[in-house]
Design a protein around this motif. Structure first.
Motif, PDB file in Angstrom:
ATOM      1  N   ALA A  67      44.793  51.639  51.308  1.00 25.36           N
ATOM      2  CA  ALA A  67      44.670  50.511  52.250  1.00 25.36           C
ATOM      3  C   ALA A  67      43.762  49.432  51.683  1.00 25.36           C
ATOM      4  O   ALA A  67      44.078  48.234  51.732  1.00 25.36           O
ATOM      5  CB  ALA A  67      44.137  51.016  53.595  1.00 25.36           C
ATOM      6  N   LEU A  68      42.622  49.839  51.117  1.00 26.73           N
ATOM      7  CA  LEU A  68      41.685  48.869  50.554  1.00 26.73           C
ATOM      8  C   LEU A  68      42.291  48.157  49.353  1.00 26.73           C
ATOM      9  O   LEU A  68      42.085  46.947  49.160  1.00 26.73           O
ATOM     10  CB  LEU A  68      40.394  49.586  50.161  1.00 26.73           C
ATOM     11  N   GLU A  69      43.054  48.885  48.542  1.00 24.92           N
ATOM     12  CA  GLU A  69      43.693  48.275  47.369  1.00 24.92           C
ATOM     13  C   GLU A  69      44.701  47.210  47.788  1.00 24.92           C
ATOM     14  O   GLU A  69      44.801  46.161  47.126  1.00 24.92           O
ATOM     15  CB  GLU A  69      44.375  49.351  46.534  1.00 24.92           C
ATOM     16  N   TYR A  70      45.454  47.426  48.869  1.00 23.62           N
ATOM     17  CA  TYR A  70      46.408  46.410  49.324  1.00 23.62           C
ATOM     18  C   TYR A  70      45.679  45.102  49.651  1.00 23.62           C
ATOM     19  O   TYR A  70      46.101  44.020  49.244  1.00 23.62           O
ATOM     20  CB  TYR A  70      47.169  46.878  50.564  1.00 23.62           C
ATOM     21  N   LEU A  71      44.602  45.220  50.407  1.00 24.28           N
ATOM     22  CA  LEU A  71      43.858  44.017  50.801  1.00 24.28           C
ATOM     23  C   LEU A  71      43.277  43.313  49.578  1.00 24.28           C
ATOM     24  O   LEU A  71      43.422  42.093  49.412  1.00 24.28           O
ATOM     25  CB  LEU A  71      42.746  44.396  51.782  1.00 24.28           C
ATOM     26  N   CYS A  72      42.610  44.074  48.718  1.00 21.12           N
ATOM     27  CA  CYS A  72      41.942  43.454  47.566  1.00 21.12           C
ATOM     28  C   CYS A  72      42.931  42.817  46.603  1.00 21.12           C
ATOM     29  O   CYS A  72      42.679  41.730  46.068  1.00 21.12           O
ATOM     30  CB  CYS A  72      41.095  44.502  46.840  1.00 21.12           C
ATOM     31  N   GLN A  73      44.076  43.460  46.380  1.00 19.49           N
ATOM     32  CA  GLN A  73      45.047  42.896  45.448  1.00 19.49           C
ATOM     33  C   GLN A  73      45.718  41.655  46.029  1.00 19.49           C
ATOM     34  O   GLN A  73      46.108  40.750  45.288  1.00 19.49           O
ATOM     35  CB  GLN A  73      46.091  43.950  45.065  1.00 19.49           C
ATOM     36  N   CYS A  74      45.855  41.583  47.351  1.00 20.13           N
ATOM     37  CA  CYS A  74      46.388  40.366  47.977  1.00 20.13           C
ATOM     38  C   CYS A  74      45.406  39.207  47.874  1.00 20.13           C
ATOM     39  O   CYS A  74      45.791  38.079  47.571  1.00 20.13           O
ATOM     40  CB  CYS A  74      46.721  40.627  49.441  1.00 20.13           C
ATOM     41  N   ARG A  75      44.131  39.473  48.123  1.00 18.08           N
ATOM     42  CA  ARG A  75      43.133  38.408  48.201  1.00 18.08           C
ATOM     43  C   ARG A  75      42.512  38.054  46.855  1.00 18.08           C
ATOM     44  O   ARG A  75      42.207  36.892  46.594  1.00 18.08           O
ATOM     45  CB  ARG A  75      42.028  38.793  49.184  1.00 18.08           C
ATOM     46  N   ILE A  90      51.750  47.428  40.785  1.00 20.85           N
ATOM     47  CA  ILE A  90      51.366  48.521  39.892  1.00 20.85           C
ATOM     48  C   ILE A  90      50.029  49.109  40.345  1.00 20.85           C
ATOM     49  O   ILE A  90      49.036  48.382  40.488  1.00 20.85           O
ATOM     50  CB  ILE A  90      51.278  48.026  38.438  1.00 20.85           C
ATOM     51  N   LYS A  91      49.987  50.426  40.577  1.00 18.67           N
ATOM     52  CA  LYS A  91      48.791  51.045  41.133  1.00 18.67           C
ATOM     53  C   LYS A  91      47.581  50.904  40.216  1.00 18.67           C
ATOM     54  O   LYS A  91      46.465  50.686  40.687  1.00 18.67           O
ATOM     55  CB  LYS A  91      49.049  52.531  41.429  1.00 18.67           C
ATOM     56  N   SER A  92      47.755  51.041  38.911  1.00 23.85           N
ATOM     57  CA  SER A  92      46.607  50.924  38.012  1.00 23.85           C
ATOM     58  C   SER A  92      46.005  49.522  38.062  1.00 23.85           C
ATOM     59  O   SER A  92      44.791  49.355  37.884  1.00 23.85           O
ATOM     60  CB  SER A  92      47.011  51.280  36.580  1.00 23.85           C
ATOM     61  N   VAL A  93      46.841  48.504  38.309  1.00 25.46           N
ATOM     62  CA  VAL A  93      46.335  47.137  38.448  1.00 25.46           C
ATOM     63  C   VAL A  93      45.564  47.001  39.756  1.00 25.46           C
ATOM     64  O   VAL A  93      44.486  46.383  39.803  1.00 25.46           O
ATOM     65  CB  VAL A  93      47.493  46.119  38.385  1.00 25.46           C
ATOM     66  N   GLN A  94      46.090  47.575  40.828  1.00 18.79           N
ATOM     67  CA  GLN A  94      45.373  47.554  42.104  1.00 18.79           C
ATOM     68  C   GLN A  94      44.019  48.245  41.976  1.00 18.79           C
ATOM     69  O   GLN A  94      43.003  47.769  42.511  1.00 18.79           O
ATOM     70  CB  GLN A  94      46.205  48.235  43.183  1.00 18.79           C
ATOM     71  N   GLN A  95      43.990  49.355  41.251  1.00 20.79           N
ATOM     72  CA  GLN A  95      42.732  50.082  41.079  1.00 20.79           C
ATOM     73  C   GLN A  95      41.728  49.265  40.272  1.00 20.79           C
ATOM     74  O   GLN A  95      40.531  49.256  40.582  1.00 20.79           O
ATOM     75  CB  GLN A  95      43.012  51.422  40.398  1.00 20.79           C
ATOM     76  N   GLU A  96      42.188  48.564  39.249  1.00 23.39           N
ATOM     77  CA  GLU A  96      41.288  47.712  38.474  1.00 23.39           C
ATOM     78  C   GLU A  96      40.707  46.609  39.352  1.00 23.39           C
ATOM     79  O   GLU A  96      39.529  46.256  39.211  1.00 23.39           O
ATOM     80  CB  GLU A  96      42.026  47.124  37.268  1.00 23.39           C
TER      81      GLU A  96
END
Length: 289
Positions: free
Chosen positions: A249-257, A174-180
């Motif tokens: 791109a940054l959201e993918y990394l941060c949400q994974c880690r 969910i994009k809003s979760v990635q943004q948070e």
């Protein structure tokens, strides 16, 4: 966003230190929504008020320390950001800085990764976090972007970093979760910052794309990406889509880690079957649950 049951009304039933932990794990807006049940107006920018001069620091690449990559395949304008652990202002022992980036317009995956293979930091690159769509096979090459990137890097350097994408669970996608997740890393409610951008790439633009829009790096994307009015959804219309690729791109990394939400599903089906059996249902009656 709005939480219907304010946490402050349930404090007597929560463990000691709960609010302090929440303050470290939430952006200011999310903390207010959870603790007070407030209706939060997110403003006009996705990262407005959180990404600022305090997030821009000097950083010198350390060849002895690992490097992480974040990649958005992005039609017409791929983005590849490069991060390394750093000494942030708050010294959390888990501070990271985007210190370099490869930003292109109208290039193939192969051309992008041939340039990455020549970078001074490439021997230290351990993991690349990427868009789930990068695993889909393309008609033009017969390979997925990830497969093409692996092929090029192996041919050019004899080695290949690990490629990691988001799990299929909804709380990761969910994009809003990635943004948070990115918001709280830029500045949590308790004021601690864990995510930075190097001074050396701040303000950079990389020409103009074939669509007439500027090709920007992560600094300008974090500063300028707008929200659709009255929503918590990034505006990806034609006038603003060029700002989405670096932050995606940054959201993918941060949400994974450092995921904002991670649901433990272990034992869930067994518990459901046990409850169903107690009510006279058979496991087959549960269908695809």
């Amino acid at each position: 966003c709005r939480i219907m049951m304010p946490t402050r009304l349930n404090l007597a039933n929560l463990p000691a230190g709960y609010l302090a932990q929440l303050a470290a794990d939430c952006s200011p807006a999310m903390y207010a929504a959870i603790t007070e049940g407030e209706l939060i107006e997110m403003g006009s920018l996705v990262y407005g008020g959180l990404y600022g001069p305090e997030n821009v620091i000097p950083h010198a690449f350390d060849p002895s320390a690992p490097v992480l990559g974040c990649w958005d395949t992005a039609y017409r304008r791929p983005y590849f950001g490069v991060l390394q652990a750093c000494d942030g202002h708050d010294k959390t022992d888990d501070d990271w800085c985007v210190f370099d980036e490869v930003v292109k317009s109208n290039v193939s995956t192969g051309a992008l990764f041939r340039e990455i293979a020549q970078a001074s930091w490439y021997p230290s690159l351990s993991t690349i976090y990427h868009d789930p769509a990068a695993r889909a096979v393309e008609e033009t090459t017969g390979r997925s972007p990830v497969a093409e990137a692996r092929r090029v890097l192996t041919e050019e350097t004899g080695r290949c970093p690990a490629f990691v994408t988001l799990p299929p669970d909804p709380e990761y996608r969910i994009k809003s979760v990635q943004q948070e997740t990115v918001r709280r890393l830029l500045r949590a409610y308790n004021g601690v910052r864990r995510l930075y951008v190097s001074e050396s790439i701040a303000g950079r633009q990389y020409g103009t794309g074939s669509d007439g829009r500027p090709v920007v790096g992560i600094d300008l994307a974090l500063k300028r990406q707008p929200l659709k009015p009255g929503t918590d959804e990034a505006d990806r219309g034609a006038a603003h889509d060029h700002l989405s690729h670096p932050v995606d791109a940054l959201e993918y990394l941060c949400q994974c880690r450092w995921p904002t939400a991670k649901i433990d599903r272990s034992g869930w089906m067994a518990a459901t079957e046990k409850q169903a059996a107690g009510s006279g249902m058979r496991p087959a009656d549960l269908g695809d649950l």
